[in-house]
Design a protein around this motif. Structure first.
Motif, mmCIF file in Angstrom:
data_model
loop_
_atom_site.group_PDB
_atom_site.id
_atom_site.type_symbol
_atom_site.label_atom_id
_atom_site.label_comp_id
_atom_site.label_asym_id
_atom_site.label_seq_id
_atom_site.Cartn_x
_atom_site.Cartn_y
_atom_site.Cartn_z
ATOM 1 N N LYS A 163 0.824 -1.330 -0.158
ATOM 2 C CA LYS A 163 -0.201 -0.393 0.114
ATOM 3 C C LYS A 163 0.779 1.499 0.047
ATOM 4 C CE LYS A 163 -4.181 2.384 2.687
ATOM 5 N NZ LYS A 163 -4.746 1.655 4.107
ATOM 6 N N ARG A 164 1.852 1.411 0.900
ATOM 7 C CA ARG A 164 2.193 2.409 1.178
ATOM 8 C C ARG A 164 3.415 2.611 -0.334
ATOM 9 N NH1 ARG A 164 5.691 5.956 0.732
ATOM 10 N NH2 ARG A 164 7.062 7.117 2.561
ATOM 11 N N LEU A 165 3.852 1.537 -0.760
ATOM 12 C CA LEU A 165 4.347 1.390 -1.977
ATOM 13 C C LEU A 165 3.726 1.434 -3.593
ATOM 14 C CD1 LEU A 165 7.860 0.140 -0.949
ATOM 15 C CD2 LEU A 165 8.186 2.619 -1.365
ATOM 16 N N ASN A 166 2.836 1.412 -3.447
ATOM 17 C CA ASN A 166 1.646 1.110 -4.328
ATOM 18 C C ASN A 166 2.770 -0.061 -5.614
ATOM 19 O OD1 ASN A 166 -0.138 1.605 -6.404
ATOM 20 N ND2 ASN A 166 0.689 3.613 -7.632
ATOM 21 N N LEU A 167 2.930 -0.931 -4.665
ATOM 22 C CA LEU A 167 3.265 -2.399 -5.532
ATOM 23 C C LEU A 167 2.100 -2.985 -5.851
ATOM 24 C CD1 LEU A 167 5.760 -4.020 -2.694
ATOM 25 C CD2 LEU A 167 6.061 -2.217 -4.173
ATOM 26 N N ILE A 168 0.713 -3.128 -6.108
ATOM 27 C CA ILE A 168 0.006 -3.226 -6.620
ATOM 28 C C ILE A 168 -0.793 -2.518 -7.271
ATOM 29 C CG2 ILE A 168 -2.303 -5.335 -6.922
ATOM 30 C CD1 ILE A 168 0.015 -6.013 -4.939
ATOM 31 N N PRO A 169 -0.651 -1.921 -8.710
ATOM 32 C CA PRO A 169 -1.194 -1.043 -9.430
ATOM 33 C C PRO A 169 -2.986 -0.907 -9.814
ATOM 34 C CG PRO A 169 1.093 -2.301 -10.875
ATOM 35 C CD PRO A 169 0.100 -2.959 -9.172
ATOM 36 N N LYS A 170 -3.296 -0.571 -9.894
ATOM 37 C CA LYS A 170 -4.743 -0.705 -10.403
ATOM 38 C C LYS A 170 -4.967 -1.521 -11.500
ATOM 39 C CE LYS A 170 -5.631 3.841 -7.898
ATOM 40 N NZ LYS A 170 -6.459 5.117 -7.982
#
Length: 616
Positions: A484-491
């Motif tokens: 969540k913090r590093l946006n590892l899972i893109p939309k």
């Protein structure tokens, strides 16, 4: 494209250091050592050094410097007529014992020979002790062949130590720390002092401390003003164990997983080469076609190869329509040779691509497997994920595949509930055999397959209970927090796999490698500033060291004119890296204007990583 001094230029015009000089230096050192034993000699090789030696010197060079025959080091005596014997081996107790046995066998049959043992990359006291105990120490000469980083490509360096992950992270063996530190010192001696150094993990910290000690011993280091590398980032493999366990979807990554790439060489089977025999091919930038497709998503490879095949066909058609002798001569001299090379390369890569696609299409559940991995990564449908893993174990699919899924499920949830943990382990042992029990012990020690711990509160004070609960909550949420913090899972649907601009394309847009995202953040912030909360969720110390300082003693501001070397970044993976991570960082470099050099202890896949810690 090359600059006037021979350095390779990227799209941004930033020169890349000529790392091939390392190969030339190693070659010259090897020749010197061969010439130190001038008579005819047999060369006995550690099997693990055969491919690395291929990258430094071919058989012709060895023969031109007195090598008569080449043998693998095995547990049997060698019957040859050469008056001398040279061993080229890793400094292990097992190798020392095998060498001593062969020397003693020669003594037994009254064979007088000269012996020279070259330890790669350094001589160890333990090996000398074995030779002393076996009574052969005085019979040989013992030296070092200082081979550390081997250039596998214009931007890839490898120590070719596939056992390092197990040695250090599992067994706590620090033998190779000195070799890693020395490789960094040697790079700085060649290309100047690196002004900005960052690291994450216990191993990285130890390496950096030793680098400072070695530089102190050597004396004043080269100035950071004329350096060719601006940043060094050291990454422990155990800081990101999720990435190597995910299924790679770039062409180069899938070739490695499907056919295996060893020290840059890949041996393609007969069904790929279109002949009745297999073919060993060197995969690097010299193969222009491979260079075009290596970092592409697999879905974007076959169409490109089809276009190239049409171009080659039109090139051959041009030759059939030539009327004059002069034009035919020019065609043969300038174009035909290139066309033949392109045709050969096309045949192999089309065959490899076809093999990969057939493998994935034959596996009915391949897409289901990818979807399950994606669900594990984003934390959705966990019950379905658990059911899928159990089904794979029950069906007795590949043991390594099932084990990989077990580990991935555990790592993404920061441990499994006790009931699920025991159930998966029991079912695996019943399905594949109880000889895997020690492997599970190793995986637990590495925190790759663990159960979520419970807090025992009966004999603890209130403050201790609160502390333990807080620690447990932090551990359980680490991966989810980092995502969540590093946006590892893109939309969903945001990633263009044909013309990607996001590093997650290496896993079909489902996940950005944590290691690569951390590199991006460090370069953006010039250090760990603003990442204090992230550091808490990493499993080791994080540090930074800056030597390119302004007069006020702070890191130079972005407004100052910076040398081009500030855009050259050396990323050193301790414990192995994947081709997916290399492709992701190459894309980052293209988007942000950086040039990356990759150094690693070895190139790994999920299978090789798990095999290395598997008890046989």
């Amino acid at each position: 494209m090359a600059s006037r001094d021979g350095n390779i230029l990227g799209p941004s015009g930033v020169p890349l250091p000529e790392i091939s000089v390392l190969r030339q230096l190693a070659k010259e050192h090897l020749v010197h050592l061969l010439e130190s034993l001038p008579e005819k000699k047999d060369l006995i090789l550690d099997p693990g050094l055969m491919r690395p030696l291929d990258r430094i010197a071919g058989a012709q060079l060895l023969k031109s410097h007195g090598v008569n025959k080449i043998h693998k080091l095995e547990s049997r005596s060698i019957d040859t007529e050469s008056p001398a014997r040279m061993y080229l081996v890793r400094p292990t107790v097992r190798n020392a014992k095998l060498i001593a046995d062969q020397m003693n066998a020669d003594k037994k049959f009254l064979k007088k020979k000269r012996y020279k043992v070259l330890y790669v990359p350094r001589r160890m006291f333990a090996c000398d002790m074995i030779m002393e105990e076996e009574g052969v120490f005085e019979d040989g000469i013992y030296e070092e062949f200082k081979l550390d980083l081997i250039p596998l490509d214009d931007d890839i360096l490898s120590l070719e130590l596939p056992g390092f992950f197990k040695d250090f992270f599992l067994n706590g063996d620090q033998t190779w720390i000195q070799s890693i530190a020395m490789s960094i010192v040697n790079l700085q001696n060649l290309f100047g002092t690196i002004p900005h150094i960052y690291g994450m993990g216990r191993c990285s910290n130890m390496v950096f401390d030793l680098v400072k000690v070695l530089q102190t011993i050597q004396g004043r280091a080269k100035s950071a003003v004329n350096n060719e590398i601006g940043h060094l980032i050291l990454i422990d493999r155990d800081q990101d164990l999720v990435t190597p366990l995910c299924t790679q979807t770039t062409y180069e990554g899938l070739v490695d997983e499907r056919y295996g790439v060893n020290c840059g060489f890949c041996e393609f089977p007969a069904n790929v080469t279109g002949t009745n025999k297999s073919m060993k091919l060197l995969l690097n930038t010299e193969d222009m076609l491979f260079e075009e497709i290596r970092n592409r998503h697999i879905s974007n490879v076959f169409g490109f190869l089809s276009q190239q095949a049409k171009l080659v066909q039109s090139g051959y058609s041009k030759g059939r329509n030539i009327a004059s002798i002069g034009e035919m001569k020019d065609y043969v001299q300038k174009e035909l040779k290139d066309l033949k090379q392109q045709y050969k390369s096309l045949t192999i890569h089309i065959g490899a691509c076809e093999g990969i696609i057939q493998q994935t299409s034959k596996q009915v559940d391949f897409q289901e497997q990818l979807q399950t991995e994606h669900s594990m990564l984003d934390g959705s449908k966990l019950k379905d994920c658990y059911t899928y893993v159990e089904e794979q174990i029950a069906r007795q699919t590949s043991p390594m595949r099932s084990l990989r899924l077990c580990c991935l499920l555990s790592l993404t949830q920061n441990g499994l509930p006790t009931k699920d943990f025991k159930s998966l382990q029991t079912h695996y042992l019943q399905s594949y055999g109880y000889d895997s029990l020690l492997t599970f012990y190793n995986l637990k020690k590495l925190c790759m397959f663990t159960e979520q711990t419970t807090v025992e509160m009966s004999k603890m004070s209130a403050s201790d209970v609160r502390t333990k609960i807080a620690e447990k909550a932090l551990k359980r949420t680490s991966f989810r927090f980092l995502c969540k913090r590093l946006n590892l899972i893109p939309k969903t649907g945001d990633i263009n796999l044909r013309n990607p601009d996001d590093m997650s394309f290496v896993f079909s847009g489902s996940y950005t490698p944590l290691s690569c995202k951390l590199v991006e953040q460090i370069l953006m912030r010039i250090g760990w500033g603003g990442l204090e909360d992230v550091k808490k969720h990493l499993s080791g110390p994080c540090f930074e060291d800056h030597r390119g300082l302004s007069a006020k003693g702070s890191v130079q501001s972005s407004a100052a004119v910076k040398p081009k070397s500030e855009k050259v970044v050396l990323v050193y993976f301790l414990g192995g890296c994947t081709f997916a991570e290399i492709a992701a960082l190459r894309l980052l470099g293209k988007v942000k204007g950086y040039r990356f050099i990759f150094a690693t202890t070895a190139i790994v896949t999920s299978q090789r990583l798990l095999q290395s810690v598997r008890e046989k």
